[in-house]
Design a protein around this motif. Structure first.
Motif, PDB file in Angstrom:
ATOM      1  N   MET A   1      -4.735   4.788  -4.155  1.00 51.42           N
ATOM      2  CA  MET A   1      -4.649   3.916  -3.041  1.00 51.42           C
ATOM      3  C   MET A   1      -4.221   2.619  -3.522  1.00 51.42           C
ATOM      4  N   VAL A   2      -3.437   1.931  -2.988  1.00 49.80           N
ATOM      5  CA  VAL A   2      -2.766   0.549  -3.293  1.00 49.80           C
ATOM      6  C   VAL A   2      -2.922  -0.282  -2.114  1.00 49.80           C
ATOM      7  N   ARG A   3      -3.674  -1.425  -2.275  1.00 55.47           N
ATOM      8  CA  ARG A   3      -3.483  -2.077  -0.921  1.00 55.47           C
ATOM      9  C   ARG A   3      -2.447  -3.338  -1.162  1.00 55.47           C
ATOM     10  N   HIS A   4      -1.763  -3.395  -0.224  1.00 55.45           N
ATOM     11  CA  HIS A   4      -0.680  -4.358  -0.351  1.00 55.45           C
ATOM     12  C   HIS A   4      -0.904  -5.651  -0.886  1.00 55.45           C
ATOM     13  N   ALA A   5       0.206  -6.210  -1.661  1.00 53.66           N
ATOM     14  CA  ALA A   5      -0.032  -7.431  -2.364  1.00 53.66           C
ATOM     15  C   ALA A   5       0.081  -8.634  -1.236  1.00 53.66           C
ATOM     16  N   GLU A   6      -0.278  -9.871  -1.947  1.00 53.46           N
ATOM     17  CA  GLU A   6      -0.535 -10.869  -0.878  1.00 53.46           C
ATOM     18  C   GLU A   6       0.724 -11.125  -0.124  1.00 53.46           C
ATOM     19  N   SER A   7       0.452 -11.588   1.136  1.00 54.89           N
ATOM     20  CA  SER A   7       1.372 -11.778   2.168  1.00 54.89           C
ATOM     21  C   SER A   7       1.075 -12.728   3.196  1.00 54.89           C
ATOM     22  N   PRO A   8       2.225 -13.483   3.328  1.00 52.61           N
ATOM     23  CA  PRO A   8       1.953 -14.833   4.027  1.00 52.61           C
ATOM     24  C   PRO A   8       1.297 -14.599   5.786  1.00 52.61           C
ATOM     25  N   TYR A   9       0.405 -15.172   6.050  1.00 49.40           N
ATOM     26  CA  TYR A   9      -0.037 -14.781   7.473  1.00 49.40           C
ATOM     27  C   TYR A   9       0.727 -15.455   8.460  1.00 49.40           C
ATOM     28  N   ILE A  39       3.216  10.047 -11.267  1.00 49.18           N
ATOM     29  CA  ILE A  39       3.019   9.974  -9.749  1.00 49.18           C
ATOM     30  C   ILE A  39       4.150  10.849  -9.382  1.00 49.18           C
ATOM     31  N   ASN A  40       3.559  11.599  -8.289  1.00 47.34           N
ATOM     32  CA  ASN A  40       4.707  12.820  -7.753  1.00 47.34           C
ATOM     33  C   ASN A  40       5.190  12.350  -6.578  1.00 47.34           C
ATOM     34  N   ARG A  41       4.564  11.431  -5.807  1.00 45.15           N
ATOM     35  CA  ARG A  41       4.966  10.928  -4.470  1.00 45.15           C
ATOM     36  C   ARG A  41       4.525   9.579  -3.966  1.00 45.15           C
ATOM     37  N   LEU A  42       5.278   8.993  -3.447  1.00 45.37           N
ATOM     38  CA  LEU A  42       5.129   7.472  -3.109  1.00 45.37           C
ATOM     39  C   LEU A  42       5.137   7.613  -1.593  1.00 45.37           C
ATOM     40  N   GLY A 129      -2.238  19.060  -5.925  1.00 50.23           N
ATOM     41  CA  GLY A 129      -1.984  19.124  -7.152  1.00 50.23           C
ATOM     42  C   GLY A 129      -0.888  18.012  -7.805  1.00 50.23           C
ATOM     43  N   LYS A 130      -0.705  17.202  -6.751  1.00 51.54           N
ATOM     44  CA  LYS A 130       0.272  16.201  -7.154  1.00 51.54           C
ATOM     45  C   LYS A 130      -0.491  15.014  -7.109  1.00 51.54           C
ATOM     46  N   LYS A 131      -0.135  14.028  -7.942  1.00 49.75           N
ATOM     47  CA  LYS A 131      -0.313  12.547  -7.923  1.00 49.75           C
ATOM     48  C   LYS A 131       0.118  11.563  -7.104  1.00 49.75           C
ATOM     49  N   ILE A 132      -0.386  11.141  -6.175  1.00 52.81           N
ATOM     50  CA  ILE A 132       0.317   9.954  -5.126  1.00 52.81           C
ATOM     51  C   ILE A 132      -0.243   8.683  -5.077  1.00 52.81           C
ATOM     52  N   ALA A 133       0.693   8.046  -4.835  1.00 53.02           N
ATOM     53  CA  ALA A 133       0.378   6.304  -4.767  1.00 53.02           C
ATOM     54  C   ALA A 133       0.516   6.068  -3.120  1.00 53.02           C
ATOM     55  N   ILE A 134      -0.477   5.785  -2.564  1.00 50.87           N
ATOM     56  CA  ILE A 134      -0.378   5.446  -1.048  1.00 50.87           C
ATOM     57  C   ILE A 134      -0.683   4.082  -0.819  1.00 50.87           C
ATOM     58  N   GLY A 135       0.470   3.388  -0.210  1.00 52.88           N
ATOM     59  CA  GLY A 135       0.298   1.857   0.190  1.00 52.88           C
ATOM     60  C   GLY A 135       0.007   1.636   1.440  1.00 52.88           C
ATOM     61  N   THR A 136      -1.273   1.018   1.371  1.00 52.60           N
ATOM     62  CA  THR A 136      -1.688   0.723   3.015  1.00 52.60           C
ATOM     63  C   THR A 136      -2.624  -0.699   2.922  1.00 52.60           C
ATOM     64  N   HIS A 137      -3.355  -0.775   3.893  1.00 52.95           N
ATOM     65  CA  HIS A 137      -4.162  -2.153   4.076  1.00 52.95           C
ATOM     66  C   HIS A 137      -5.342  -2.121   3.389  1.00 52.95           C
ATOM     67  N   GLY A 138      -6.213  -3.364   3.279  1.00 55.88           N
ATOM     68  CA  GLY A 138      -7.613  -3.170   2.761  1.00 55.88           C
ATOM     69  C   GLY A 138      -8.573  -2.678   3.850  1.00 55.88           C
TER      70      GLY A 138
END
Length: 164
Positions: A1-9, A39-42, A129-138
């Motif tokens: 899991m990948v928490r999104h990078a810094e974003s201006p509020y 990684i097989n899936r984003l 069976g696949k490697k996945i990277a998931i972009g989401t929120h903390g």
């Protein structure tokens, strides 16, 4: 899991706000870290900051980012009942102490967790069976991880965020 990078509020731009200059640098670092992980899936939620965090990796891997609406950020409150900034952390703590508590017209931790874990289970089933990277929120990430490990909570995420 990948928490999104810094974003201006910016109030009212939850789905569209991008990354800060530091966020763009961090997104580049994420690409460097993950590019050789086979990684097989984003996958991402529909918020721009989560997609932008994975965009460089998608280009590097020549993959598309599949969007899942139910990985979206949790809905904290209505526009008419926004949580005052000075009360936000105490309200967050209250939400983690009482999984059914929600600010007026907001989503409880339990509801957010059920929604996000349901889509995560679908993603895992479809990508066995696949490697996945998931972009989401903390917050959403914390709730999904808490489902599988009850010791993982908002304080765990806050501690990790301070170290990175």
């Amino acid at each position: 899991m990948v928490r999104h990078a810094e974003s201006p509020y910016n109030e009212g731009t939850e789905r569209t706000r991008g990354l800060t200059p530091k966020g763009r640098i961090d997104a580049e670092a994420i690409t460097k870290i993950l590019k050789d992980e086979e990684i097989n899936r984003l996958i991402s939620n529909p918020y721009a900051r989560a997609i932008l965090t994975l965009e460089g990796l998608a280009e590097e891997l020549e993959q598309e980012i599949k969007i899942f609406e139910d990985l979206r950020e949790r809905h904290f409150s209505s526009e008419d009942a926004l949580i005052p900034t000075e009360d936000f952390m105490s309200e967050m703590n209250r939400m983690f102490d009482d999984f059914d508590y929600a600010y007026p017209d907001g989503e409880s931790n339990r509801a957010c967790q059920q929604r996000s874990v349901a889509v995560l289970n679908t993603i895992l089933e479809e990508n066995k069976g696949k490697k996945i990277a998931i972009g989401t929120h903390g917050n959403v990430m914390t709730l999904m991880m808490n489902h599988f490990d009850a010791t993982y909570n908002d304080k765990t995420e806050q501690s990790r965020s301070r170290r990175s």
